[in-house]
Scaffold this motif. Structure first.
Motif, mmCIF file in Angstrom:
data_model
loop_
_atom_site.group_PDB
_atom_site.id
_atom_site.type_symbol
_atom_site.label_atom_id
_atom_site.label_comp_id
_atom_site.label_asym_id
_atom_site.label_seq_id
_atom_site.Cartn_x
_atom_site.Cartn_y
_atom_site.Cartn_z
ATOM 1 N N THR A 171 33.377 -29.018 50.684
ATOM 2 C CA THR A 171 34.185 -29.694 51.705
ATOM 3 C C THR A 171 34.795 -30.948 51.079
ATOM 4 O O THR A 171 34.516 -31.273 49.923
ATOM 5 C CB THR A 171 33.330 -30.108 52.918
ATOM 6 O OG1 THR A 171 32.501 -31.229 52.551
ATOM 7 C CG2 THR A 171 32.450 -28.972 53.408
ATOM 8 N N ASP A 172 35.592 -31.658 51.860
ATOM 9 C CA ASP A 172 36.145 -32.927 51.383
ATOM 10 C C ASP A 172 35.064 -33.975 51.172
ATOM 11 O O ASP A 172 35.262 -34.970 50.471
ATOM 12 C CB ASP A 172 37.179 -33.459 52.385
ATOM 13 C CG ASP A 172 38.431 -32.597 52.420
ATOM 14 O OD1 ASP A 172 38.676 -31.872 51.432
ATOM 15 O OD2 ASP A 172 39.142 -32.632 53.446
ATOM 16 N N ASN A 173 33.904 -33.760 51.800
ATOM 17 C CA ASN A 173 32.803 -34.716 51.704
ATOM 18 C C ASN A 173 31.736 -34.317 50.693
ATOM 19 O O ASN A 173 30.700 -34.968 50.599
ATOM 20 C CB ASN A 173 32.143 -34.892 53.080
ATOM 21 C CG ASN A 173 33.107 -35.463 54.098
ATOM 22 O OD1 ASN A 173 33.844 -36.393 53.802
ATOM 23 N ND2 ASN A 173 33.125 -34.885 55.291
ATOM 24 N N GLY A 174 31.973 -33.248 49.974
ATOM 25 C CA GLY A 174 31.003 -32.826 48.965
ATOM 26 C C GLY A 174 30.648 -31.357 49.084
ATOM 27 O O GLY A 174 31.258 -30.598 49.833
ATOM 28 N N MET A 175 29.639 -30.970 48.346
ATOM 29 C CA MET A 175 29.162 -29.595 48.302
ATOM 30 C C MET A 175 27.865 -29.492 49.096
ATOM 31 O O MET A 175 26.999 -30.366 48.999
ATOM 32 C CB MET A 175 28.929 -29.210 46.839
ATOM 33 C CG MET A 175 28.493 -27.813 46.600
ATOM 34 S SD MET A 175 28.507 -27.409 44.818
ATOM 35 C CE MET A 175 27.618 -28.794 44.115
ATOM 36 N N PHE A 176 27.720 -28.414 49.882
ATOM 37 C CA PHE A 176 26.573 -28.283 50.773
ATOM 38 C C PHE A 176 25.990 -26.871 50.720
ATOM 39 O O PHE A 176 26.683 -25.914 50.369
ATOM 40 C CB PHE A 176 26.972 -28.616 52.218
ATOM 41 C CG PHE A 176 27.408 -30.035 52.411
ATOM 42 C CD1 PHE A 176 26.490 -31.030 52.702
ATOM 43 C CD2 PHE A 176 28.739 -30.379 52.272
ATOM 44 C CE1 PHE A 176 26.893 -32.344 52.864
ATOM 45 C CE2 PHE A 176 29.156 -31.702 52.421
ATOM 46 C CZ PHE A 176 28.226 -32.689 52.719
ATOM 47 N N THR B 180 20.389 -31.377 54.273
ATOM 48 C CA THR B 180 21.756 -31.559 54.773
ATOM 49 C C THR B 180 22.597 -32.521 53.937
ATOM 50 O O THR B 180 23.775 -32.720 54.228
ATOM 51 C CB THR B 180 21.726 -32.057 56.229
ATOM 52 O OG1 THR B 180 20.962 -33.278 56.293
ATOM 53 C CG2 THR B 180 21.083 -31.017 57.145
ATOM 54 N N SER B 181 22.009 -33.105 52.908
ATOM 55 C CA SER B 181 22.776 -34.010 52.039
ATOM 56 C C SER B 181 23.708 -33.212 51.138
ATOM 57 O O SER B 181 23.512 -32.010 50.909
ATOM 58 C CB SER B 181 21.834 -34.840 51.168
ATOM 59 O OG SER B 181 20.970 -35.624 51.959
#
Length: 199
Positions: free
Chosen positions: A126-131, A147-148
């Motif tokens: 995502t735009d906020n990182g990989m999950f 969830t981090s």
């Protein structure tokens, strides 16, 4: 080279099968054993809290370099197996699945072949990182027990490049203990997983 290997499995239906797989090298001639160290812990059912169970599992994996998922009929659905898979990725462990449905239990019965547990856990960007994601009711959802954002430095394979979930099975090997002569080959399978991860 022997590898410290953490074995993950669904305890109640598969413990007999898992124990036979984990101990199989004890019955081979000493000169034929490349071997692996057994650094497993069993799924603990009586812990004070989820947090303490997670800590217990993380501690059990500390010195391992490979995580081997012993897969039976329902292993892919197990919450704590999925947690051990996620922790294996975060730790940089080699990772593989070995199907054990064809190994007879204490009653002499085999089981139905289950889904590869590594096909039920994946990664997406995502735009906020990989999950992490997991399969629930046939759909991918965000993984709930970690969830981090996942640091890319943990990965030994190419990270996902989009919001489409890439299952871990796309990067890891799957074997069948009964049909692929697991007693002779398990040490090599584990070594291959370690090599893929650069361990």
């Amino acid at each position: 080279m022997a590898r410290r290997t953490f074995f993950s499995f669904h305890y109640l239906p598969d413990v007999w099968r898992a124990m036979n797989v984990r101990k199989c090298l004890k019955f081979m001639p000493e000169e034929a054993v490349d071997g692996f160290f057994d650094n497993s812990v069993f799924e603990a059912s009586k812990r004070e809290s989820e947090a303490s169970l997670k800590a217990f599992l993380r501690d059990g994996m500390k010195s391992s370099s490979v995580t081997c998922v012993l897969s039976g009929a329902r292993t892919s659905e197990r919450r704590w197996v999925r947690y051990e898979i996620v922790r294996a990725i975060l730790k940089g462990n080699g990772l593989l699945t070995i199907d054990i449905d064809g190994v007879k239990n204490e009653g002499g019965y085999v089981a139905d072949k289950g889904r590869d547990p590594l096909s039920c856990v994946g990664l997406y960007k995502t735009d906020n990182g990989m999950f992490f994601a997991e399969v629930s009711n046939g759909e991918w959802i965000k993984y709930g027990d970690y969830t981090s954002a996942v640091p890319a430095t943990c990965l030994w394979f190419d990270p996902p490049s989009s919001a489409s979930v890439i299952p871990l099975s796309a990067h890891c090997m799957r074997y069948d203990f009964a049909t692929q002569n697991g007693q002779q080959n398990i040490a090599g399978w584990i070594e291959t997983a370690a090599g893929l991860a650069g361990r």
